[in-house]
Each structure stands twice: as structure tokens, then as C-alpha cells.
Design a protein around this motif. Structure first.
Motif, PDB file in Angstrom:
ATOM      1  N   ARG A 116      36.464  22.341 -12.428  1.00 42.24           N
ATOM      2  CA  ARG A 116      36.372  21.844 -11.052  1.00 42.24           C
ATOM      3  C   ARG A 116      37.752  21.816 -10.387  1.00 42.24           C
ATOM      4  O   ARG A 116      37.922  22.290  -9.262  1.00 42.24           O
ATOM      5  CB  ARG A 116      35.746  20.445 -11.038  1.00 42.24           C
ATOM      6  CG  ARG A 116      35.375  19.960  -9.653  1.00 42.24           C
ATOM      7  CD  ARG A 116      34.688  18.598  -9.659  1.00 42.24           C
ATOM      8  NE  ARG A 116      33.617  18.493 -10.641  1.00 42.24           N
ATOM      9  CZ  ARG A 116      33.626  17.653 -11.689  1.00 42.24           C
ATOM     10  NH1 ARG A 116      34.638  16.842 -11.886  1.00 42.24           N
ATOM     11  NH2 ARG A 116      32.621  17.621 -12.532  1.00 42.24           N
ATOM     12  N   ALA A 117      38.746  21.286 -11.101  1.00 41.70           N
ATOM     13  CA  ALA A 117      40.100  21.197 -10.551  1.00 41.70           C
ATOM     14  C   ALA A 117      40.687  22.588 -10.329  1.00 41.70           C
ATOM     15  O   ALA A 117      41.331  22.837  -9.304  1.00 41.70           O
ATOM     16  CB  ALA A 117      40.987  20.382 -11.482  1.00 41.70           C
ATOM     17  N   LYS A 169      49.727  19.761 -20.311  1.00 41.13           N
ATOM     18  CA  LYS A 169      50.180  20.822 -19.410  1.00 41.13           C
ATOM     19  C   LYS A 169      49.134  21.083 -18.328  1.00 41.13           C
ATOM     20  O   LYS A 169      49.485  21.276 -17.160  1.00 41.13           O
ATOM     21  CB  LYS A 169      50.469  22.109 -20.197  1.00 41.13           C
ATOM     22  CG  LYS A 169      51.697  22.019 -21.087  1.00 41.13           C
ATOM     23  CD  LYS A 169      52.093  23.361 -21.672  1.00 41.13           C
ATOM     24  CE  LYS A 169      51.146  23.869 -22.730  1.00 41.13           C
ATOM     25  NZ  LYS A 169      51.649  25.098 -23.404  1.00 41.13           N
ATOM     26  N   MET A 170      47.860  21.067 -18.711  1.00 37.99           N
ATOM     27  CA  MET A 170      46.800  21.287 -17.727  1.00 37.99           C
ATOM     28  C   MET A 170      46.758  20.148 -16.709  1.00 37.99           C
ATOM     29  O   MET A 170      46.568  20.391 -15.519  1.00 37.99           O
ATOM     30  CB  MET A 170      45.440  21.429 -18.424  1.00 37.99           C
ATOM     31  CG  MET A 170      45.227  22.728 -19.118  1.00 37.99           C
ATOM     32  SD  MET A 170      43.537  22.802 -19.745  1.00 37.99           S
ATOM     33  CE  MET A 170      43.513  24.416 -20.466  1.00 37.99           C
ATOM     34  N   GLU A 171      46.933  18.912 -17.189  1.00 37.23           N
ATOM     35  CA  GLU A 171      46.948  17.759 -16.277  1.00 37.23           C
ATOM     36  C   GLU A 171      48.035  17.923 -15.218  1.00 37.23           C
ATOM     37  O   GLU A 171      47.801  17.681 -14.032  1.00 37.23           O
ATOM     38  CB  GLU A 171      47.203  16.454 -17.042  1.00 37.23           C
ATOM     39  CG  GLU A 171      46.019  15.915 -17.779  1.00 37.23           C
ATOM     40  CD  GLU A 171      46.314  14.631 -18.529  1.00 37.23           C
ATOM     41  OE1 GLU A 171      45.361  13.888 -18.801  1.00 37.23           O
ATOM     42  OE2 GLU A 171      47.494  14.367 -18.856  1.00 37.23           O
ATOM     43  N   LYS A 172      49.199  18.337 -15.664  1.00 36.57           N
ATOM     44  CA  LYS A 172      50.345  18.481 -14.761  1.00 36.57           C
ATOM     45  C   LYS A 172      50.078  19.549 -13.699  1.00 36.57           C
ATOM     46  O   LYS A 172      50.353  19.342 -12.518  1.00 36.57           O
ATOM     47  CB  LYS A 172      51.592  18.830 -15.572  1.00 36.57           C
ATOM     48  CG  LYS A 172      52.867  18.824 -14.779  1.00 36.57           C
ATOM     49  CD  LYS A 172      54.066  19.040 -15.685  1.00 36.57           C
ATOM     50  CE  LYS A 172      55.363  18.997 -14.895  1.00 36.57           C
ATOM     51  NZ  LYS A 172      56.521  19.179 -15.756  1.00 36.57           N
ATOM     52  N   VAL A 173      49.523  20.687 -14.112  1.00 40.33           N
ATOM     53  CA  VAL A 173      49.264  21.788 -13.181  1.00 40.33           C
ATOM     54  C   VAL A 173      48.075  21.484 -12.274  1.00 40.33           C
ATOM     55  O   VAL A 173      48.116  21.740 -11.068  1.00 40.33           O
ATOM     56  CB  VAL A 173      49.031  23.112 -13.954  1.00 40.33           C
ATOM     57  CG1 VAL A 173      48.541  24.210 -13.035  1.00 40.33           C
ATOM     58  CG2 VAL A 173      50.305  23.536 -14.663  1.00 40.33           C
ATOM     59  N   LEU A 174      47.004  20.908 -12.848  1.00 39.54           N
ATOM     60  CA  LEU A 174      45.778  20.673 -12.082  1.00 39.54           C
ATOM     61  C   LEU A 174      45.807  19.371 -11.277  1.00 39.54           C
ATOM     62  O   LEU A 174      45.052  19.207 -10.317  1.00 39.54           O
ATOM     63  CB  LEU A 174      44.565  20.673 -13.023  1.00 39.54           C
ATOM     64  CG  LEU A 174      44.300  21.988 -13.760  1.00 39.54           C
ATOM     65  CD1 LEU A 174      43.199  21.811 -14.787  1.00 39.54           C
ATOM     66  CD2 LEU A 174      43.961  23.094 -12.779  1.00 39.54           C
ATOM     67  N   LYS A 189      40.928   7.441 -20.131  1.00 35.80           N
ATOM     68  CA  LYS A 189      39.951   6.996 -19.142  1.00 35.80           C
ATOM     69  C   LYS A 189      40.117   7.790 -17.854  1.00 35.80           C
ATOM     70  O   LYS A 189      41.120   8.439 -17.635  1.00 35.80           O
ATOM     71  CB  LYS A 189      40.144   5.507 -18.843  1.00 35.80           C
ATOM     72  CG  LYS A 189      39.871   4.621 -20.034  1.00 35.80           C
ATOM     73  CD  LYS A 189      40.066   3.171 -19.670  1.00 35.80           C
ATOM     74  CE  LYS A 189      39.836   2.284 -20.881  1.00 35.80           C
ATOM     75  NZ  LYS A 189      40.029   0.877 -20.584  1.00 35.80           N
ATOM     76  N   ASP A 190      39.115   7.705 -17.006  1.00 36.90           N
ATOM     77  CA  ASP A 190      39.135   8.336 -15.682  1.00 36.90           C
ATOM     78  C   ASP A 190      39.325   9.844 -15.731  1.00 36.90           C
ATOM     79  O   ASP A 190      40.032  10.420 -14.903  1.00 36.90           O
ATOM     80  CB  ASP A 190      40.226   7.715 -14.804  1.00 36.90           C
ATOM     81  CG  ASP A 190      40.043   6.220 -14.596  1.00 36.90           C
ATOM     82  OD1 ASP A 190      38.872   5.780 -14.546  1.00 36.90           O
ATOM     83  OD2 ASP A 190      41.040   5.503 -14.503  1.00 36.90           O
ATOM     84  N   ILE A 191      38.673  10.514 -16.676  1.00 36.71           N
ATOM     85  CA  ILE A 191      38.760  11.970 -16.774  1.00 36.71           C
ATOM     86  C   ILE A 191      38.209  12.582 -15.496  1.00 36.71           C
ATOM     87  O   ILE A 191      37.140  12.207 -15.024  1.00 36.71           O
ATOM     88  CB  ILE A 191      38.009  12.487 -18.017  1.00 36.71           C
ATOM     89  CG1 ILE A 191      38.760  12.055 -19.267  1.00 36.71           C
ATOM     90  CG2 ILE A 191      37.833  14.012 -17.983  1.00 36.71           C
ATOM     91  CD1 ILE A 191      38.046  12.364 -20.568  1.00 36.71           C
ATOM     92  N   GLY A 192      38.985  13.515 -14.931  1.00 37.26           N
ATOM     93  CA  GLY A 192      38.586  14.198 -13.709  1.00 37.26           C
ATOM     94  C   GLY A 192      39.115  13.561 -12.446  1.00 37.26           C
ATOM     95  O   GLY A 192      39.051  14.144 -11.380  1.00 37.26           O
ATOM     96  N   HIS A 193      39.667  12.341 -12.552  1.00 32.14           N
ATOM     97  CA  HIS A 193      40.235  11.679 -11.383  1.00 32.14           C
ATOM     98  C   HIS A 193      41.665  12.175 -11.148  1.00 32.14           C
ATOM     99  O   HIS A 193      42.368  12.510 -12.090  1.00 32.14           O
ATOM    100  CB  HIS A 193      40.249  10.156 -11.576  1.00 32.14           C
ATOM    101  CG  HIS A 193      38.883   9.546 -11.516  1.00 32.14           C
ATOM    102  ND1 HIS A 193      38.034   9.536 -12.586  1.00 32.14           N
ATOM    103  CD2 HIS A 193      38.220   8.945 -10.496  1.00 32.14           C
ATOM    104  CE1 HIS A 193      36.907   8.943 -12.256  1.00 32.14           C
ATOM    105  NE2 HIS A 193      37.002   8.573 -10.976  1.00 32.14           N
ATOM    106  N   PRO A 194      42.088  12.172  -9.887  1.00 37.41           N
ATOM    107  CA  PRO A 194      43.458  12.603  -9.592  1.00 37.41           C
ATOM    108  C   PRO A 194      44.474  11.734 -10.306  1.00 37.41           C
ATOM    109  O   PRO A 194      44.267  10.537 -10.492  1.00 37.41           O
ATOM    110  CB  PRO A 194      43.572  12.432  -8.077  1.00 37.41           C
ATOM    111  CG  PRO A 194      42.178  12.369  -7.576  1.00 37.41           C
ATOM    112  CD  PRO A 194      41.343  11.815  -8.682  1.00 37.41           C
ATOM    113  N   ILE A 195      45.571  12.370 -10.687  1.00 35.93           N
ATOM    114  CA  ILE A 195      46.668  11.621 -11.317  1.00 35.93           C
ATOM    115  C   ILE A 195      47.429  10.929 -10.201  1.00 35.93           C
ATOM    116  O   ILE A 195      47.805  11.563  -9.208  1.00 35.93           O
ATOM    117  CB  ILE A 195      47.607  12.566 -12.109  1.00 35.93           C
ATOM    118  CG1 ILE A 195      46.834  13.182 -13.271  1.00 35.93           C
ATOM    119  CG2 ILE A 195      48.843  11.818 -12.600  1.00 35.93           C
ATOM    120  CD1 ILE A 195      47.620  14.216 -14.050  1.00 35.93           C
ATOM    121  N   ALA A 196      47.623   9.629 -10.368  1.00 33.17           N
ATOM    122  CA  ALA A 196      48.327   8.855  -9.345  1.00 33.17           C
ATOM    123  C   ALA A 196      49.783   9.299  -9.273  1.00 33.17           C
ATOM    124  O   ALA A 196      50.427   9.503 -10.298  1.00 33.17           O
ATOM    125  CB  ALA A 196      48.235   7.372  -9.669  1.00 33.17           C
TER     126      ALA A 196
END
Length: 110
Positions: A46-47, A86-91, A98-105
Motif C-alpha cells: 500500500r505504501a 530500511k523499508m520503514e525509512k523509505v516508505l 504496534k501500529d503497522i501501516g501507520h505513518p511514522i511520526a
């Protein structure tokens, strides 16, 4: 002319090494392979689509092969904290905890 001497059990697995195959099998049953949570592959895809990226684009940005991204999106990958980070940082979305799929603050600025 040299003499050829055949050594007993040379080149075979018949020699006893003192390892009990049954014990190894029993030990392996207790090993649990980590699995991706069901929501992680969906969050990645999705991201990525929201950012108008192909799997190949994402793979290039995280310095991995396209097949790695594909495995994560299919849910067949054995999760790696490093790759998920790495995926979290790019996406820009949470893929761990917790909160998988939510935007990183964004970090708070003083």
C-alpha cells in the motif's frame, strides 16, 4: 607405480561421528522460524503504491534485490529487522511493532 589404498568408509557418510540424527531432528522441532505479521505485506504494498514506486524502485532504494521486496509483499520472506527498518525509512510507515501501516511520526523539533 604408486599403490592405491582404499580407506574404510572414505567418501561416504557411513562413519560414526557421534551425532545422533534423532536428537538433531527433535531439537529442530523446537526451532520457530519468524514470520511476517499478516498486515506487514499489505502495508508495504500500500505504501509503495501510494508513493508511485515499483518493486524495483523500492529495492534500489533499500539496496536489495527486487525478489526480496516481492517476497516481503507476498508474505513469504523470513523477516529481517534490518530490511524492515530500511523499508520503514523509505516508505514512511511502521512495519514493526504496534501500529503497522501507520505513518511514522516526524521527530519533534524544539
Amino acid at each position: 607405480m604408486s599403490d592405491i589404498v582404499k580407506k574404510y568408509n572414505a567418501g561416504t557418510n557411513h562413519a560414526s561421528s557421534g551425532i545422533n540424527a534423532k536428537r538433531i531432528e527433535e531439537d529442530e522441532e523446537g526451532i520457530r522460524v519468524p514470520e511476517l505479521k499478516a498486515s506487514v505485506p499489505q502495508a508495504i504494498q500500500r505504501a509503495r503504491v501510494n508513493l508511485k514506486m515499483t518493486q524495483k524502485d523500492l529495492a534500489a532504494k533499500i539496496y536489495e534485490r527486487q525478489s526480496v521486496v516481492n517476497d516481503y509483499e507476498n508474505g513469504t520472506a523470513i523477516p529481517s529487522v534490518a530490511i524492515l527498518a530500511k523499508m520503514e525509512k523509505v516508505l514512511g510507515v511502521k512495519l514493526r511493532g504496534k501500529d503497522i501501516g501507520h505513518p511514522i511520526a516526524a521527530p519533534a523539533h524544539k
